[in-house]
Design a protein around this motif. Structure first.
Motif, PDB file in Angstrom:
ATOM      1  N   PRO A  28      -8.631  49.897  48.798  1.00 19.47           N
ATOM      2  CA  PRO A  28      -8.700  49.169  47.409  1.00 19.47           C
ATOM      3  C   PRO A  28      -7.570  48.678  46.873  1.00 19.47           C
ATOM      4  N   LEU A  29      -7.245  47.752  46.081  1.00 15.89           N
ATOM      5  CA  LEU A  29      -6.157  47.244  45.646  1.00 15.89           C
ATOM      6  C   LEU A  29      -5.111  46.210  46.687  1.00 15.89           C
ATOM      7  N   THR A  30      -5.670  46.321  48.096  1.00 19.24           N
ATOM      8  CA  THR A  30      -5.133  45.388  48.940  1.00 19.24           C
ATOM      9  C   THR A  30      -4.928  43.955  48.240  1.00 19.24           C
ATOM     10  N   PRO A  31      -3.841  43.263  48.463  1.00 20.58           N
ATOM     11  CA  PRO A  31      -3.912  41.861  48.224  1.00 20.58           C
ATOM     12  C   PRO A  31      -4.020  41.110  49.331  1.00 20.58           C
ATOM     13  N   ILE A  32      -4.869  40.202  49.343  1.00 19.75           N
ATOM     14  CA  ILE A  32      -4.975  39.211  50.710  1.00 19.75           C
ATOM     15  C   ILE A  32      -4.632  37.825  50.364  1.00 19.75           C
ATOM     16  N   THR A  33      -3.854  37.352  51.109  1.00 17.36           N
ATOM     17  CA  THR A  33      -3.261  35.963  50.894  1.00 17.36           C
ATOM     18  C   THR A  33      -4.024  35.139  52.063  1.00 17.36           C
TER      19      THR A  33
END
Length: 323
Positions: free
Chosen positions: A120-125
């Motif tokens: 959780p809270l992983t940013p994915i670009t």
């Protein structure tokens, strides 16, 4: 004089899960309305809406996966305000964040090169996807296009949230104390509560109650501005806004309200009243240095000042309602 709280209400239980006491609430509503001579909402000369954003177990109950610190106290203050002003509040409007396991912001949508889901809270670009650091488990082309479109908007990048507000699960409904208040208001004032579901499309995020973050992905319509709800809210003389989280869904909804009021009728901006002590921000993540965009409490507080400059009213639950 403010009205008293109904007999069934227990302030200490606001942060707890329990079955709603519909029969007890109904009996009390009949007694209370008669004793205090509560008029039907349809007779209100000044029409007031109380607009609760995502006041759900997922965000307001300790132990839930996206519990917002401060939400229990926010709910306590909101209910004191609602019961004290019951004869003045014409209608309750609630949004319900509504999700399923496989949505683009949930862990099951993504895996790393080893097949593991992101925490959780992983940013994915979009660059993460192109480089293979994170791979969609479904709809690969649409997932990349979504992140590209989201980043081009300059507002957010995709964040993986823990599973939350799952339809059919215990985190989806209103917190029990708030649901009992909605039923009590409906029966005492002889008017239905308005419930608005949001966030069901798997290919877009839906922070704002009024619109998703992206409305089109590779020619596929994934959402649109909720003109019906906007027009309904603007039909009231005042709209008191509360709920969770101040830094995310409340903030995004207020941004949409501001933009569309400016486009349609700026004279209505003062109808929106923000109950600042009935909402809390998601805490900033423990990063050093902390990127300014992730300092969620600061971002929310600055936004409220901008809303106030634009003409919205920032008030507290202890302030008296205007005549």
């Amino acid at each position: 004089m403010p009205l008293p709280t109904p007999r069934f209400h227990e302030d200490a239980r606001i942060g707890q899960l329990y079955l709603e006491r519909a029969a007890e609430v109904s009996e009390e509503a009949c007694r209370y309305a008669a004793e205090h001579r509560i008029r039907p909402a349809r007779e209100d000369r000044v029409r007031i809406a109380a607009f609760g954003i995502d006041v759900q177990v997922a965000f307001c109950t300790p132990g839930a996966s996206l519990f917002v610190p401060g939400a229990v106290e926010d709910t306590q203050r909101t209910l004191r305000w609602l019961y004290a002003n019951l004869e003045r509040v014409t209608e309750l409007v609630f949004s319900l964040d509504t999700h399923r396991a496989f949505q683009i912001f949930h862990p099951a949508w993504w895996q790393d090169v080893g097949g593991r889901p992101p925490p959780p809270l992983t940013p994915i670009t979009a660059e993460d996807i192109r480089a293979g650091r994170w791979r969609p488990t479904r709809h690969p082309e649409e997932s990349l296009a979504y992140c590209e479109r989201l980043e081009s908007n300059g507002k957010y990048i995709l964040t993986v949230w823990p599973f939350h507000a799952l339809l059919g699960g215990l985190s989806h409904p209103l917190v029990p104390a708030m649901y009992e208040a909605s039923l009590f208001h409906a029966l005492a004032r002889d008017t239905p509560t308005w419930f608005e579901l949001k966030g069901e499309h798997p290919l877009t995020e839906n922070y704002s109650v009024l619109s998703p973050e992206v409305t089109e992905v590779r020619g596929q319509k994934v959402g649109e501005f909720n003109a019906r709800l906007f027009e309904h809210l603007m039909s009231f003389d005042r709209v008191y806004v509360f709920g969770q989280a101040k830094s995310h869904c409340v903030l995004s909804t207020l941004m949409d309200l501001r933009q569309h009021i400016e486009r349609t009728d700026p004279s209505k901006m003062g109808r929106v009243c923000i109950l600042e002590d009935a909402m809390s921000s998601v805490p900033a993540p423990p990063l050093e240095p902390l990127p300014p965009s992730l300092d969620f409490p600061r971002v929310a507080d600055e936004a409220l000042r901008e809303f106030q400059k634009a003409g919205m009213r920032v008030v507290r639950t202890t302030d008296p309602l205007e005549p």
